[in-house]
Design a protein around this motif. Structure first.
Motif, mmCIF file in Angstrom:
data_model
loop_
_atom_site.group_PDB
_atom_site.id
_atom_site.type_symbol
_atom_site.label_atom_id
_atom_site.label_comp_id
_atom_site.label_asym_id
_atom_site.label_seq_id
_atom_site.Cartn_x
_atom_site.Cartn_y
_atom_site.Cartn_z
ATOM 1 N N PHE A 245 0.837 -1.201 0.000
ATOM 2 C CA PHE A 245 0.000 0.000 0.000
ATOM 3 C C PHE A 245 0.873 1.253 0.000
ATOM 4 C CE2 PHE A 245 -2.138 3.381 2.441
ATOM 5 C CZ PHE A 245 -3.224 3.604 1.629
ATOM 6 N N ALA A 246 1.893 1.266 0.833
ATOM 7 C CA ALA A 246 2.785 2.423 0.898
ATOM 8 C C ALA A 246 3.519 2.631 -0.425
ATOM 9 C CB ALA A 246 3.783 2.245 2.040
ATOM 10 N N GLU A 247 3.975 1.557 -1.030
ATOM 11 C CA GLU A 247 4.683 1.663 -2.310
ATOM 12 C C GLU A 247 3.777 2.242 -3.391
ATOM 13 O OE1 GLU A 247 7.620 -2.238 -1.630
ATOM 14 O OE2 GLU A 247 5.888 -2.352 -2.976
ATOM 15 N N LEU A 248 2.538 1.758 -3.455
ATOM 16 C CA LEU A 248 1.617 2.238 -4.475
ATOM 17 C C LEU A 248 1.201 3.689 -4.226
ATOM 18 C CD1 LEU A 248 -0.621 -0.931 -4.886
ATOM 19 C CD2 LEU A 248 0.984 -0.005 -6.561
ATOM 20 N N ALA A 249 1.078 4.074 -2.972
ATOM 21 C CA ALA A 249 0.757 5.472 -2.661
ATOM 22 C C ALA A 249 1.874 6.388 -3.156
ATOM 23 C CB ALA A 249 0.542 5.638 -1.166
ATOM 24 N N ARG A 264 12.610 13.521 -4.714
ATOM 25 C CA ARG A 264 12.916 12.176 -4.193
ATOM 26 C C ARG A 264 12.477 12.041 -2.741
ATOM 27 N NH1 ARG A 264 18.994 9.432 -4.037
ATOM 28 N NH2 ARG A 264 18.352 7.438 -3.096
ATOM 29 N N TYR A 265 12.735 13.065 -1.951
ATOM 30 C CA TYR A 265 12.330 13.010 -0.550
ATOM 31 C C TYR A 265 10.818 12.969 -0.424
ATOM 32 C CZ TYR A 265 11.474 14.287 4.272
ATOM 33 O OH TYR A 265 11.018 14.289 5.557
ATOM 34 N N ARG A 266 10.116 13.739 -1.237
ATOM 35 C CA ARG A 266 8.660 13.752 -1.160
ATOM 36 C C ARG A 266 8.070 12.365 -1.465
ATOM 37 N NH1 ARG A 266 9.132 19.443 -2.878
ATOM 38 N NH2 ARG A 266 7.771 20.670 -1.507
ATOM 39 N N VAL A 267 8.580 11.709 -2.475
ATOM 40 C CA VAL A 267 8.089 10.370 -2.803
ATOM 41 C C VAL A 267 8.294 9.432 -1.616
ATOM 42 C CG1 VAL A 267 8.484 8.356 -4.264
ATOM 43 C CG2 VAL A 267 8.388 10.635 -5.292
ATOM 44 N N HIS A 268 9.487 9.482 -1.037
ATOM 45 C CA HIS A 268 9.774 8.630 0.126
ATOM 46 C C HIS A 268 8.843 8.975 1.291
ATOM 47 C CE1 HIS A 268 11.945 6.599 3.344
ATOM 48 N NE2 HIS A 268 11.984 7.762 3.999
ATOM 49 N N ALA A 269 8.675 10.276 1.557
ATOM 50 C CA ALA A 269 7.877 10.697 2.709
ATOM 51 C C ALA A 269 6.413 10.316 2.546
ATOM 52 C CB ALA A 269 8.017 12.199 2.917
ATOM 53 N N VAL A 270 5.862 10.421 1.333
ATOM 54 C CA VAL A 270 4.471 10.021 1.121
ATOM 55 C C VAL A 270 4.296 8.534 1.427
ATOM 56 C CG1 VAL A 270 2.718 9.619 -0.664
ATOM 57 C CG2 VAL A 270 3.807 11.850 -0.463
ATOM 58 N N GLY A 271 5.252 7.709 1.022
ATOM 59 C CA GLY A 271 5.177 6.292 1.355
ATOM 60 C C GLY A 271 5.171 6.053 2.859
ATOM 61 N N VAL A 272 5.994 6.788 3.581
ATOM 62 C CA VAL A 272 6.039 6.665 5.044
ATOM 63 C C VAL A 272 4.716 7.106 5.655
ATOM 64 C CG1 VAL A 272 7.150 7.504 7.153
ATOM 65 C CG2 VAL A 272 8.544 6.909 5.156
ATOM 66 N N LEU A 273 4.194 8.248 5.204
ATOM 67 C CA LEU A 273 2.923 8.740 5.742
ATOM 68 C C LEU A 273 1.775 7.789 5.422
ATOM 69 C CD1 LEU A 273 3.099 12.580 5.018
ATOM 70 C CD2 LEU A 273 3.693 11.369 7.114
ATOM 71 N N ALA A 274 1.800 7.215 4.225
ATOM 72 C CA ALA A 274 0.740 6.271 3.850
ATOM 73 C C ALA A 274 0.724 5.074 4.793
ATOM 74 C CB ALA A 274 0.936 5.813 2.402
ATOM 75 N N ARG A 275 1.896 4.568 5.097
ATOM 76 C CA ARG A 275 1.964 3.401 5.993
ATOM 77 C C ARG A 275 1.532 3.786 7.410
ATOM 78 N NH1 ARG A 275 6.251 -1.433 5.977
ATOM 79 N NH2 ARG A 275 5.804 -2.310 8.034
ATOM 80 N N ARG A 276 1.961 4.933 7.882
ATOM 81 C CA ARG A 276 1.598 5.350 9.234
ATOM 82 C C ARG A 276 0.091 5.572 9.369
ATOM 83 N NH1 ARG A 276 6.326 9.832 10.619
ATOM 84 N NH2 ARG A 276 8.068 8.339 10.778
ATOM 85 N N THR A 277 -0.500 6.251 8.391
ATOM 86 C CA THR A 277 -1.938 6.503 8.484
ATOM 87 C C THR A 277 -2.730 5.199 8.347
ATOM 88 O OG1 THR A 277 -2.005 7.060 6.119
ATOM 89 C CG2 THR A 277 -1.808 8.889 7.677
ATOM 90 N N LEU A 278 -2.237 4.274 7.543
ATOM 91 C CA LEU A 278 -2.895 2.970 7.443
ATOM 92 C C LEU A 278 -2.828 2.245 8.778
ATOM 93 C CD1 LEU A 278 -4.274 0.653 5.966
ATOM 94 C CD2 LEU A 278 -2.013 -0.057 5.118
ATOM 95 N N ASP A 279 -1.664 2.235 9.403
ATOM 96 C CA ASP A 279 -1.533 1.560 10.700
ATOM 97 C C ASP A 279 -2.493 2.152 11.724
ATOM 98 O OD1 ASP A 279 0.425 -0.084 9.690
ATOM 99 O OD2 ASP A 279 2.104 1.024 10.565
#
Length: 293
Positions: A245-249, A264-279
């Motif tokens: 899910f985080a990768e696809l986000a 590059r940082y934004r792409v990485h950060a969105v993946g992190v935020l996606a995983r955190r909000t999912l959790d």
């Protein structure tokens, strides 16, 4: 510069029809910044602050109708239950003074990709009520953003209200900034679970020319939850589902490098935020918690 100040909604629509170039202003938290730094010098301002109906909200059984000039402070104080993601986003907006004046309608009118309310509105599936002397229409939030700081309003239209479904499941909003408070988002992410339809929706800010959703991530998670029967029998999500899910986000982003962060940082950060909000949302759902901010 002419300053137009109608005292009722009919007068506001008439003024906008007569002067389509007039720039609406209510709280002034976006427009006044542009004027102060000489980034914009319109011939006319259309002051909507004297129209009481724009500062009212109505909470129905299924939806909330939010007047265009309802301040973020009111969303925090009165609507965190039915609109949890929007309330979380409102908490991150500027200072207390800005939250007392700034509004969701103003954020929509500015249509900045970094606006804090946009991801929450996308995740909730909001509709924008636009009006002119020709009539009223509703614009789905997915169709509202048409370009960088551009929206789907016609030149003679004003935002009257925002219609947002009451939350039926947990929602989350998170953003990354260069400091903890009073900051423009480097990127932001919102996630809403909609158990009554067995779907999820997302919203991403400051990581593309416009606020966007992550449809591939939504479809993947919707399928994973339905396939494993997790809506009916909530259990911890497998690590592979959370990671995918985080990768696809992250793949939904189309960011740029700027003074706040690199693409590059934004792409990485969105993946992190996606995983955190999912959790966070899924943990709340498995515990049967009410969808409050």
């Amino acid at each position: 510069m002419d300053f137009l100040r109608p005292t009722d909604w009919a007068g506001a629509l008439a003024a906008k029809a007569a002067h389509p170039d007039a720039v609406p202003i209510a709280g002034g938290t976006d427009v006044m910044v542009e004027l102060t730094f000489d980034r914009r010098r319109p011939d006319r301002l259309l002051d909507l602050s004297g129209i009481p109906e724009l500062r009212r909200w109505e909470t129905g059984e299924r939806t909330v109708r939010l007047g265009a000039a309802v301040p973020y402070r009111a969303v925090l104080d009165h609507l965190a239950g039915p609109l949890p993601a929007l309330a979380l986003a409102a908490r991150t907006v500027g200072s207390p003074q800005i939250r007392n004046r700034g509004s969701v309608g103003g954020n929509l009118g500015a249509a900045s990709p970094a606006g804090d309310s946009h991801p929450a509105l996308l995740a909730a599936g909001a509709e924008v009520e636009a009006a002119s002397v020709r009539g009223t229409r509703r614009i789905p939030i997915d169709a509202f953003y048409t370009g960088v700081k551009r929206n789907a309003l016609a030149p003679d239209e004003l935002i009257r209200a925002i219609h947002i479904d009451r939350a039926t499941g947990p929602q989350q909003f998170a953003k990354v900034g260069t400091r903890n408070a009073m900051v423009i988002a480097v990127c932001a992410f919102a996630l809403a679970l909609h158990p009554h339809t067995g779907t999820v929706r997302t919203g991403i800010g400051s990581a593309a020319p416009t606020p966007v959703r992550a449809p591939d991530a939504e479809d993947y998670l919707t399928g994973a939850l339905a396939g494993a029967g997790l809506w009916e029998d909530p259990r911890p999500l497998p690590e592979a589902v959370r990671r995918r899910f985080a990768e696809l986000a992250a793949t939904a982003c189309r960011p740029i490098d700027d003074v706040r962060g690199t693409a590059r940082y934004r792409v990485h950060a969105v993946g992190v935020l996606a995983r955190r909000t999912l959790d966070r949302t899924w943990d709340a759902y498995t515990k049967g918690l009410t969808p409050c901010a």
